[in-house]
Every structure is written in C-alpha cells, then in structure tokens.
Design a protein around this motif. Structure first.
Motif, PDB file in Angstrom:
ATOM      1  N   ILE A  27       0.869  -1.181   0.000  1.00  0.00           N
ATOM      2  CA  ILE A  27       0.000   0.000   0.000  1.00  0.00           C
ATOM      3  C   ILE A  27       0.898   1.221   0.000  1.00  0.00           C
ATOM      4  N   SER A  28       0.853   2.001  -1.077  1.00  0.00           N
ATOM      5  CA  SER A  28       1.774   3.135  -1.187  1.00  0.00           C
ATOM      6  C   SER A  28       1.151   4.424  -0.675  1.00  0.00           C
ATOM      7  N   ARG A  29      -0.186   4.506  -0.644  1.00  0.00           N
ATOM      8  CA  ARG A  29      -0.787   5.779  -0.255  1.00  0.00           C
ATOM      9  C   ARG A  29      -2.197   5.587   0.286  1.00  0.00           C
ATOM     10  N   HIS A  30      -2.517   6.327   1.328  1.00  0.00           N
ATOM     11  CA  HIS A  30      -3.902   6.436   1.798  1.00  0.00           C
ATOM     12  C   HIS A  30      -4.365   7.857   1.486  1.00  0.00           C
ATOM     13  N   ALA A  31      -5.542   7.980   0.942  1.00  0.00           N
ATOM     14  CA  ALA A  31      -6.061   9.317   0.639  1.00  0.00           C
ATOM     15  C   ALA A  31      -7.500   9.403   1.116  1.00  0.00           C
TER      16      ALA A  31
END
Lengths: 248, 312
Positions: A217-221
């Motif tokens: 998982i590279s990013r949470h937005a």
C-alpha cells in the motif's frame, strides 16, 4: 460437532475514520475498537447452534497483536467455550489469514467454520472463500439463514438478485451476512465467567505458513469530497432545479 | 504487456451488465488482449452477447453441466486452469464475483485486490477501505497474476458494437460435488435494475411501513427510476434485502439519487457517493444526508412525495 468462529478486532463501525495527513495510513490511536460486526453475527449463530444441540463446542479464533486479549474475552463472555489467539504483530492479508485458519481447521477438525462476510476495515470480503478453497471444503457466503441436519447445511444466501439456497456437506465454511441474526448483549456475570475460560496462544511463525504480505500500500487518501449542495424551500423549487440540470 | 481474462456474470441466458463494466477497467490497463470467459451448461447465448462488447479480443466458453449454477467451488478450479498465461483475472464486484474470485486467488496463491475503482498502472490500483472513507493505492507483485474484482459503480459499461470470435475450450479440473444448488428466489420487479439504473429513488426508516413504501414506488414509476432502500428499511421489513444500498448492500452510481426519509449513516453514504446528483428529502435539517446532498429539502415526506409526484 465443534464450530470455529473467526473473530477480528476492527475500528468501531460508528467511528468516522480520518486519513493521516502524510497519507501513511488512517488514524487508529485512541479510536474505539470493537469486534467486527459480521463476526459478532457469526459468533451468535454458532452459539445458537450450540443451544439447539447441533454443536457441542464453540471456539473463537483471532489473529492479531498481544493486546487482543480484552477483545477475545468479549467473545468468551458472549458464550464461546474457549479461544485461540494467533499472535501476529504485523497486519495480515486475507490470504495469509486464510492459511492460518486452514492450519487451525486441520488441527481442530471443526464441523463448521463461521466467519463474517467481510471486515469493515479492509472491506476485502475474501477470507472465508479463501479458507474454503485451501481446506477443499464447500462455502456458503453471505448467509441469511442456516439450517443444519444430518451433516448437511442448508443456507439461504443474500445475493444481488434475491435469495439463493445452497445445500452443502459438512465440514463447510459459512460467512455471515447482516440479517442472519441479532447478536446478544454481553452480561456482566458472563464477563466474570469469561475470565476463567482458556485462551490458547500460538505465535504465527510457529504455524509454518507463508504470511508475507504480497500487496504494497503506497498511499492512503481521503475520498474525493462532494461540493456543498443547495437547500430548496419547496417542491416547485426542487422540480425546477432538477429540470435545469436536465435530470427530469 | 497485460493479458486480461474476465469472468462473465450471467443468469438465465443473459449477460450481466457488470461484465461490460469490467471490460472498461481492462481497457484502462491498455491491455494487449481482453478475453471473456463464459462458464455455463449452455454458454452459446451468453457468449454471443459477450462477443459484442467493444474491446473484447476473444470469448472463451467452458460448457459443463456442473456449471449450470454459479457455485464458486465448482467454477474456481476451471478458472484457475484457464488463467494460465494471463496477467490479470477480473470479475465484477457483485455477489457473484465476491463469492467466486477469492477462490481463484487462493488456488493461484495470490492476494486478491477487491473493488478496484481506478487503474494507475498495470499492477497499481486504487480501492476503497473503511466503508469508502479512505482510498488506498495498492501495488501487486509484477511477477504474479493480478486477481481483482471491479467496483461496478466506478466504471461505465462498454458499448456493444463489437464482434469478437468465440472459442470453446476445455480444462482439466476435478470438480467437487459437495455443494448442491437449490434455487433462487428472485425479487419480482419490472422496474429498472438498481445497479444499472440512471435514476434511483430510495426510502429509509422515515417511510414508516411497507404500505407507505407504495408512495416511493409510485414516484419511481413516474420517472422510470429504480427503487432502493437503507438498511433500516430492509431490517424493518418494508422492502426485500436486495434493494439495500450501502457498504453491505449495493454500491451504485446513478445520475440522480433521491434519498427519502434516510438519515445518511456512513454505511449508506458509501453506497451512493459516486451518484451524479444526490437529492435528500428529510424532516430533520441536521440529518447527515444533507452534508453530501447536492439538493436538500427539509420537510415531511408524506406531504412532499405526493406533491412531487403531482408536479412531474
């Protein structure tokens, strides 16, 4: 027969989750944690099957860090006979969870493995199906009604088109949908009793299964926000607004 | 280069619209080829419909009496065999795809990506977690087959003007006999399908009873809308469960969504966030539904709904 129940701890369903400003995750510090609502329903169903004499023993199974004990005691207070705590400090993907549960299924030889249809944190909806596949046993997902007789479960499933009925040979994996039952409340004396019920702890590494995370998982937005709408005063204004937008 | 295999969803000889939405997601990968796999006892009619979908390279059929009903543990071993040589296996994120695809992923030994809402690269996707309150970007290992369900509300259906070849294939797979299909009790509805309708009118607890839901149906019929409901309305027995919209029901993206007597719990909002225009009618001006509604009207639904029907 024995019933195993998957029992995950998640952020409480009433919490409106916030994404960390740096996008590295969601804020879970100081946030209320509870049993996954679908797992409560799965556990309730197992307890009802024991009360009907279909099952003799109900075992809750949880995978997670050492501080999961209070959560597991809740499952015991609800009525499970005992618990198995697979200790893992790392988050576990559904496939890894299914591999762990498969090991426990081989060891415990339950007649039924009950899980929730999905966990409300990762919303994956995979673990039960993956467990059934690895175990080589039938699955009945999204169960709204379960009847068990003569080593066969008749399950009414909540599917998009309506209600589907499957007959599956036991042992089987069933995943609980919302309308399967109304979970009972935990009573104070049961919390006291739960303290003396056994919890077996197993280090996840000792199970000899590959639980390495595959997905990165590279990013949470935060989700895209909708722009603030307008309030109309009456039906006439509503209709003219919709007509102006070409929606009527 | 990406080679995508899409598992077709169908019922009673008809291809489900969700399959055409999966083709859109596959096109977003800039795939080298997109094949649709139809498993059935009699796949020809469905295969002919799938062959028309724009962007489809080939339609593959596996005919087997055991495939007459969509039993996940029967279909999955055949799909896992057919997946050989493909970089991606997709199915719609409907109850069919959600039931089936994790079995395929487990057979292939790969993690599944559920509810793909956007494609960032051949192995990089966006998906919602926490009832849609966070969107994660997730990367699958480049060397593995990507197994993913496609969130239907995020993708348009491709047009049906193509003409792909249809090929019957056979796979060697041992199929279990431990599961017996007993039938489907379908909700009887001649209204538009909830998941593909351009307009949806939903009622909640505020509607008060199954009888009162009559006014919602009447209004929906007047504008050719599908009817939906909140969990509260389903639990109270006002409407059947397949009308439920939300995290645990259907995720929809109509052009117009009208929420009547629905307060707007997080779990419900998850199901409608992608709607074009959201209209809320509620007597409580503080109801959370007004926070996401494009047009709000505060008042008594029993007065407003008949008035609205009159005005249309």
């Amino acid at each position: 027969m024995k019933i195993l129940v998957g029992y995950k701890r998640v952020v409480d369903y009433n919490v409106r989750i916030q994404v960390k400003p740096d996008g590295s995750g969601v804020i879970t510090d100081g946030v209320k944690l509870s049993a996954n609502p679908f797992d409560d329903i799965a556990l309730e169903e197992a307890l009802r099957l024991r009360e009907k004499g279909v099952a003799s023993e109900v075992v809750v199974v949880a995978i997670g860090p050492a501080d999961l004990t209070a959560h597991i005691r809740n499952g015991l207070a609800m009525g499970a006979n005992r618990a198995i705590h697979v200790v893992s400090d790392q988050p576990i993907e559904p496939l890894a969870a299914a591999r762990v549960l498969h090991k426990l299924a081989e060891k415990e030889k339950p007649g039924l493995f009950l899980l929730g249809k999905q966990a409300i944190d990762d919303d994956a909806n995979q673990t039960g199906q993956m467990l059934a596949t690895l175990w080589g046993r039938p699955q009945a997902t999204f169960a709204g009604k379960v009847d068990i007789a003569d080593n066969v479960a008749t399950v009414t499933r909540e599917v998009d088109a309506g209600l589907e009925t499957l007959e599956v040979d036991l042992p089987a994996v069933i995943t609980a949908d919302l309308r399967l039952n109304e979970p009972r409340f935990i009573k104070l004396p049961d919390i006291m009793k739960a303290k003396s019920k056994p919890i077996e702890t197993i280090a996840i590494a000792d199970l000899g299964v590959d639980t390495t995370a595959q997905l990165r998982i590279s990013r949470h937005a935060p989700p895209p926000t909708r722009s603030r709408g307008v309030m109309v005063k009456d039906v006439a204004e509503l209709v003219s607004t919709l007509k102006a937008k070409g929606l009527l | 280069m990406s080679k995508v295999l899409i598992v077709a969803e169908h019922f009673d000889g008809h291809l489900n619209a969700a399959t055409a939405r999966c083709v859109s997601a596959a096109l977003a990968l800039k795939a080298q080829s997109i094949d649709v796999l139809v498993l059935s006892d009699a796949p020809d009619a469905v295969a002919a419909q799938a062959a028309k979908l724009d962007g489809v390279s080939r339609v593959l059929t596996i005919a087997n009496a055991a495939n007459a009903a969509p039993i996940a543990q029967v279909l999955a071993p055949q799909i896992a065999k057919a997946a050989n040589g493909y970089s991606h296996v997709f199915a719609p994120s409907t109850t069919f795809g959600k039931d089936l695809l994790p079995c395929v992923a487990a057979l292939l030994g790969v993690a599944q990506i559920s509810d793909v809402m956007a494609v960032e690269g051949s192995h990089v996707f966006q998906r919602p977690i926490y009832a849609g309150n966070a969107i994660i970007t997730v990367q699958a290992p480049a060397a593995q087959t990507v197994v993913a369900t496609i969130r239907t509300a995020s993708w348009p259906a491709v047009a049906a003007a193509g003409n792909a070849p249809v090929e019957a294939i056979t796979v060697e797979a041992t199929l279990p006999t431990h599961t017996r299909y007993q039938g489907l009790q379908a909700g009887s509805s001649d209204r538009p399908d909830l998941q593909s309708a351009a307009k949806v009118i939903s009622g909640g607890r505020g509607v008060g009873s199954a009888e009162n839901f009559g006014i919602i149906y009447k209004l929906a019929d007047k504008i050719g809308a599908a009817v939906g409901a909140s969990r509260a309305a389903v639990d109270a027995g006002y409407v059947p469960n397949e009308l439920q919209v939300g995290q645990t029901g259907k995720i929809i993206a109509p052009e117009l969504y009208v929420a009547i007597g629905i307060s707007g719990a997080i779990q419900h909002l998850t199901g409608i966030k992608d709607a074009g225009t959201i209209v809320a009618i509620n007597k409580d001006a503080e109801a959370p539904i007004f926070e996401i509604a494009d047009i709000g009207l505060v008042g008594d639904l029993f007065k407003i709904v008949p008035e609205l029907e009159q005005a249309l």
